[in-house]
Structures are given as structure tokens and as C-alpha cells.
Design a protein around this motif. Structure first.
Motif, PDB file in Angstrom:
ATOM      1  N   LEU A 203       0.827  -1.211   0.000  1.00  0.00           N
ATOM      2  CA  LEU A 203       0.000   0.000   0.000  1.00  0.00           C
ATOM      3  C   LEU A 203       0.861   1.262   0.000  1.00  0.00           C
ATOM      4  O   LEU A 203       0.586   2.227  -0.733  1.00  0.00           O
ATOM      5  N   LEU A 204       1.918   1.247   0.814  1.00  0.00           N
ATOM      6  CA  LEU A 204       2.790   2.420   0.870  1.00  0.00           C
ATOM      7  C   LEU A 204       3.588   2.573  -0.421  1.00  0.00           C
ATOM      8  O   LEU A 204       3.872   3.692  -0.858  1.00  0.00           O
ATOM      9  N   ALA A 205       3.926   1.454  -1.028  1.00  0.00           N
ATOM     10  CA  ALA A 205       4.620   1.531  -2.323  1.00  0.00           C
ATOM     11  C   ALA A 205       3.695   2.132  -3.391  1.00  0.00           C
ATOM     12  O   ALA A 205       4.120   2.907  -4.245  1.00  0.00           O
ATOM     13  N   GLN A 206       2.407   1.809  -3.322  1.00  0.00           N
ATOM     14  CA  GLN A 206       1.436   2.316  -4.309  1.00  0.00           C
ATOM     15  C   GLN A 206       1.173   3.815  -4.114  1.00  0.00           C
ATOM     16  O   GLN A 206       1.150   4.581  -5.091  1.00  0.00           O
ATOM     17  N   LYS A 212      -1.152  10.174   1.904  1.00  0.00           N
ATOM     18  CA  LYS A 212      -1.787  10.038   0.581  1.00  0.00           C
ATOM     19  C   LYS A 212      -2.728   8.839   0.546  1.00  0.00           C
ATOM     20  O   LYS A 212      -3.778   8.877  -0.095  1.00  0.00           O
ATOM     21  N   LEU A 213      -2.327   7.785   1.260  1.00  0.00           N
ATOM     22  CA  LEU A 213      -3.178   6.593   1.328  1.00  0.00           C
ATOM     23  C   LEU A 213      -4.506   6.926   2.014  1.00  0.00           C
ATOM     24  O   LEU A 213      -5.591   6.573   1.514  1.00  0.00           O
ATOM     25  N   LEU A 214      -4.429   7.640   3.134  1.00  0.00           N
ATOM     26  CA  LEU A 214      -5.647   7.960   3.883  1.00  0.00           C
ATOM     27  C   LEU A 214      -6.485   9.025   3.176  1.00  0.00           C
ATOM     28  O   LEU A 214      -7.703   9.093   3.380  1.00  0.00           O
ATOM     29  N   ALA A 215      -5.821   9.832   2.345  1.00  0.00           N
ATOM     30  CA  ALA A 215      -6.562  10.871   1.604  1.00  0.00           C
ATOM     31  C   ALA A 215      -7.398  10.262   0.474  1.00  0.00           C
ATOM     32  O   ALA A 215      -8.461  10.798   0.107  1.00  0.00           O
ATOM     33  N   HIS A 216      -6.969   9.123  -0.077  1.00  0.00           N
ATOM     34  CA  HIS A 216      -7.675   8.514  -1.205  1.00  0.00           C
ATOM     35  C   HIS A 216      -7.774   6.995  -1.053  1.00  0.00           C
ATOM     36  O   HIS A 216      -7.279   6.222  -1.889  1.00  0.00           O
ATOM     37  N   LEU A 235      -8.345   5.184  13.646  1.00  0.00           N
ATOM     38  CA  LEU A 235      -7.391   4.355  14.381  1.00  0.00           C
ATOM     39  C   LEU A 235      -5.986   4.489  13.794  1.00  0.00           C
ATOM     40  O   LEU A 235      -4.995   4.626  14.523  1.00  0.00           O
ATOM     41  N   ILE A 236      -5.898   4.468  12.474  1.00  0.00           N
ATOM     42  CA  ILE A 236      -4.594   4.563  11.807  1.00  0.00           C
ATOM     43  C   ILE A 236      -3.938   5.904  12.112  1.00  0.00           C
ATOM     44  O   ILE A 236      -2.733   5.983  12.398  1.00  0.00           O
ATOM     45  N   LYS A 237      -4.730   6.974  12.102  1.00  0.00           N
ATOM     46  CA  LYS A 237      -4.177   8.296  12.421  1.00  0.00           C
ATOM     47  C   LYS A 237      -3.664   8.351  13.864  1.00  0.00           C
ATOM     48  O   LYS A 237      -2.607   8.925  14.150  1.00  0.00           O
TER      49      LYS A 237
END
Length: 468
Positions: A203-206, A212-216, A235-237
Motif C-alpha cells: 500500500l505504501l509503495a502504491q 496520501k493513502l488515507l486521503a484517497h 485508528l490509523i491516524k
């Protein structure tokens, strides 16, 4: 001039790891010592292998930190520090100070935050930094000037940027992104159930970053992963906030405060002695014996009629040319054995007290002198009092019973002084352990038997041996 490098030790983590790695160690009076022992082993290895000029030992102060205010369950699954470990922390801190090292801690912050702050300060002043820790959250500090050394696997693992990428698939600054997704069981940071390390890396590679992951999240290709992220954004934040180290803790320290000072070997000696750490005691610099006033070599005539049957003679023999006696509290040195000294040594009525009387008897026998009247051997008495000791040399007994530092190249005069001081202590211990009669009736007579065997040899039935 070489590079300036600061070493930062995650002491609390070391204490826990040592506590469980060396379970069962304690002193004869019941003080647990496993964490202290393991901690000092690691510390000594770092000091020996790296010879650092600057080093700070960083501790947690309490469980209540700014993170517990954000997340009440933070580290809640970790039970309170065991009592047996609690009792060892004060000793560890005393030892750190006695080594001449800076001890750094601050209420409301973890050792990790103290380390992050000191690392930042050091780099601002042109230092390189080595963090010694096995916690993966420390890897967020790695950059061109900072490395993290995990000392536990074989020869240990040194993490630079490339090593972090090789192990976790992300650059060091993204380690907190990984933790935010998968969590950290050590700190009870709850990961997203169903998101493992491999998925997090993908996911982080993408997306390039957690933000950016949490934004979209709608752009996540896998439907299951997309649903998991969308359901756990808050939770992730929170996880990310918990994982990021605080590098601006108000410690009130300068880099000069972290320069290693001179070790207080006298204090180290006292603590190691109290904790019964013979290995570490022997690692301290051995002291040269303080020069005593040279004894005038006595004349053999001075001994004529000096002792009678029933008197005690404390003596120590280095060689037939170096013998020291205590005659009625007067110390006399002899550079050879005259007729009066020979007469005293051979008089069975005069009680001979020394260390390793068998050796003395064998040595004197080679000079044609039969040492008689063996009364008290401090080596045999110490063995009987504690047969599990590894050494019964005079320097070791002086360390154990007289609080003397380990003396290098002990003189005959000093040896005699130790024998005089040891006898009453050993007599008392033998009496307390109901071993006085065993010592006097069996062990001391055996000394002369063994010496005779060594002097005369023993007959062997060679015919029988051949047959066997």
C-alpha cells in the motif's frame, strides 16, 4: 581529528530483556541480579568494542506519558514492572553513574523520546549518532548521520537506510507509517486487523505515504484492503501519532554533559562486591600494592628463645630467601633460614598459621626443613566454609572477607597481613557453620598427609597395574 559520535542506549528495554534472559540469578542474601548482570554485560561490550567518547543511558521514568493521555490503552497489556526487576533498577542507575556515564530521563516521556531528542541535538552539532536498541520504532531515526544497532542476534544488526529498506520495504522515515498500519505489539499500538506487513508495504509503495493513502482510500486496488482502511482511518491516524517520537523534549542537557567521565572504580568495586559479581570485579583495574616501608632483614639471632611451645607463629613464605614472620605482633623479614628459624619451623609445639601450608611444607622440605605444627591454613578454611568458590588465592580471599581490592603481585608482607586478618573471620565462619571440629580433626591433619605424598611420592604396584 576523527568523527564525533554519540552513543544512545535504550536502557529500559535492555533491563527488561536482561531480566528475562538471565532468570534466576541472585545473591546469597536473596537480591535478584539477573537484569543488572545482563545490562552490565551489554554495556561493557559496547564500551569495549566501540570505545565511545560520548554516551548517554536513557530510561523510562513512569508508565504515564503524553501517549497514555492520547490513548489510555497504550502499553496497557504490558504488566507492571516485576518487583524483582524494580529492586534492580536503582543498582543499575548507580552503576551507570559510577561508570562515568550520563543518565538521561524525564517524567512524562519514554526513553525513546529522550533518545530522539538527544539524536537531533547531536546532529545539529555535527555529531554522528549510534542508537543501541532492538525496538523497531527507533528505526524512524535512521538517516545518513544516524544508525541503529540491535545487539541481540549473533553479532548484532546495524541498521542504516539500506538495511531498513531491506528489512521493512520502506525508508526509515516511513517506519511510523508501517507501524500505523500493522501496529506494534510491544507498545500495544493496535494495528488494522487483516493488514499484515506485506500488505502495508504494498500500500505504501502504491501511494508513497500514509497521508496520501488515507486521503484517497477509494483508490486501493484490493477490495478487502480498501474496506479495512476505510473502516479504520481514525485508528490509523492515532497509531501514527503514538508511533512518532518526540524529538523536542526539554532535557536541559548539552552534548558536553554526555562526554564519558572517569569511572569511579572504588564505587564500582563496592557495588560489584555487594552484588557478588566476581566476574565484573576481576574486570576492574587491579591495583598495585601500596608500597609498605621496607622491612629491615632480621638477624637469625633475634629468634633465639622468642617462641615457646603453645605460641602461635603467623608466617608467609614466598621462597626460602623471602620469609616474613609475625612474632608477638612484630613483623620480621628473613632472606634465608638460619638455625633458630629452622628450629622454630620444625617445632611441632609452635602453632603454624599461613596460607597454603602444603605448599610451604613442600617448599621447605626441599631445603631439608620439616615444617611441623600445622595449625591453621586460611586456604583450607576458606574452602571448607565455601567449597563452590572458583579461587582460593589470597587476593580473592582478601576481596571476599577484607573488602580489599584485587591486588596485583601481592608481596609476602601484604600476604602475611591478609593471613593475620583472615584467621579470626574464617574461624568465626567455621564455628557458625559447625565445621570447626571437621577443620581441626580432619582437614588440617590431611594437609600434612598430602604434603608427605608430594614430597615422598607414593608406591605403585606396577605388576598389578600391568595386570589390570
Amino acid at each position: 581529528m576523527g568523527e564525533k559520535r554519540l552513543y544512545l542506549l535504550d536502557a529500559t528495554a535492555f533491563c527488561y530483556r536482561a531480566f528475562y534472559a538471565f532468570s534466576g540469578l541472585s545473591t546469597s542474601f536473596g537480591q535478584p541480579t539477573n537484569a543488572i548482570y545482563g545490562f552490565i554485560n551489554i554495556l561493557n561490550k559496547i564500551l569495549k568494542d566501540n570505545k565511545p567518547e560520548y554516551l548517554a543511558v536513557c530510561f523510562d521514568v513512569s508508565r504515564d506519558t503524553f501517549r497514555t493521555k492520547k490513548f489510555a490503552e497504550y502499553k496497557i497489556q504490558r504488566p507492571p514492572m516485576p518487583d524483582d526487576l524494580v529492586s534492580q533498577i536503582p543498582f543499575i542507575k548507580k552503576l551507570v553513574k559510577a561508570y562515568g556515564l550520563a543518565l538521561c530521563e524525564l517524567e512524562g516521556f519514554e526513553a525513546d523520546d529522550v533518545i530522539a531528542t538527544l539524536s537531533r541535538k547531536a546532529k545539529e552539532e555535527g555529531f554522528k549518532v549510534t542508537v543501541v536498541s532492538s525496538d523497531k520504532d527507533m528505526l524512524q531515526l535512521v538517516d545518513k548521520d544516524t544508525q541503529v544497532f540491535s545487539p541481540y542476534k549473533d553479532e548484532g544488526v546495524m541498521y542504516d537506510t539500506d538495511k531498513v529498506i531491506e528489512r521493512f520495504g520502506v525508508k526509515p522515515e516511513k517506519i511510523t507509517d508501517i507501524i500505523a498500519l500493522i501496529g506494534d505489539t510491544v507498545d500495544n499500538i493496535p494495528g488494522v486487523k487483516g493488514i499484515g506487513e506485506k500488505t502495508a508495504q504494498e500500500l505504501l509503495a502504491q501511494f508513497g505515504s500514509l497521508d496520501k493513502l488515507l486521503a484517497h482510500p477509494e483508490k486501493i486496488k484490493q477490495a478487502k484492503a480498501r474496506q479495512l482502511i476505510e473502516d479504520n482511518i481514525d485508528l490509523i491516524k492515532l497509531n501514527k501519532e503514538l508511533a512518532v517520537l518526540d524529538s523536542k523534549v526539554g532535557l536541559g542537557l548539552t552534548l558536553k554533559d554526555l562526554k564519558i567521565g572517569l569511572a569511579d572504580n572504588e564505587e564500582l568495586f563496592k557495588i560489584f562486591k555487594h552484588l557478588e559479581f566476581r566476574k565484573f570485579l576481576k574486570g576492574l583495574p587491579q591495583v598495585e600494592e601500596e608500597a609498605a616501608p621496607d622491612l629491615k632483614v632480621a638477624n637469625d639471632d633475634e629468634l633465639e628463645g622468642a617462641l615457646k611451645s603453645g605460641d602461635e607463629l603467623y608466617f608467609y613464605i614466598d621462597s626460602p630467601e623471602n620469609i616474613v614472620l609475625c612474632v608477638h605482633k612484630h613483623i620480621l623479614a628473613f632472606s634465608g633460614i638460619g638455625k633458630n628459624l629452622k628450629k622454630i619451623l620444625e617445632d611441632a609445639g609452635i602453632k603454624k598459621i599461613s596460607h597454603d601450608l602444603k605448599r610451604a611444607q613442600v617448599l621447605l622440605a626441599k631445603e631439608g626443613i620439616g615444617l611441623r605444627g600445622l595449625d591453621f591454613d586460611t586456604m583450607i578454611a576458606a574452602y571448607l566454609a565455601n567449597p563452590s568458590k572458583s579461587s582460593y588465592g589470597l587476593a580473592d580471599l582478601a576481596l571476599d572477607y577484607l573488602d580489599e581490592p584485587l591486588i596485583k603481585n601481592m608481596s609476602a608482607q601484604k600476604a602475611l597481613d591478609c593471613v593475620i586478618k583472615l584467621k579470626p573471620k574464617l574461624e568465626k565462619e567455621l564455628a557458625e557453620k559447625s565445621m570447626a571440629s571437621l577443620f581441626a580433626d580432619l582437614e588440617m591433619p590431611l594437609v600434612e598427609v598430602l604434603a608427605g605424598m608430594e614430597i615422598n611420592g607414593i608406591k605403585i604396584d606396577t605388576v598389578l597395574l600391568k595386570k589390570l
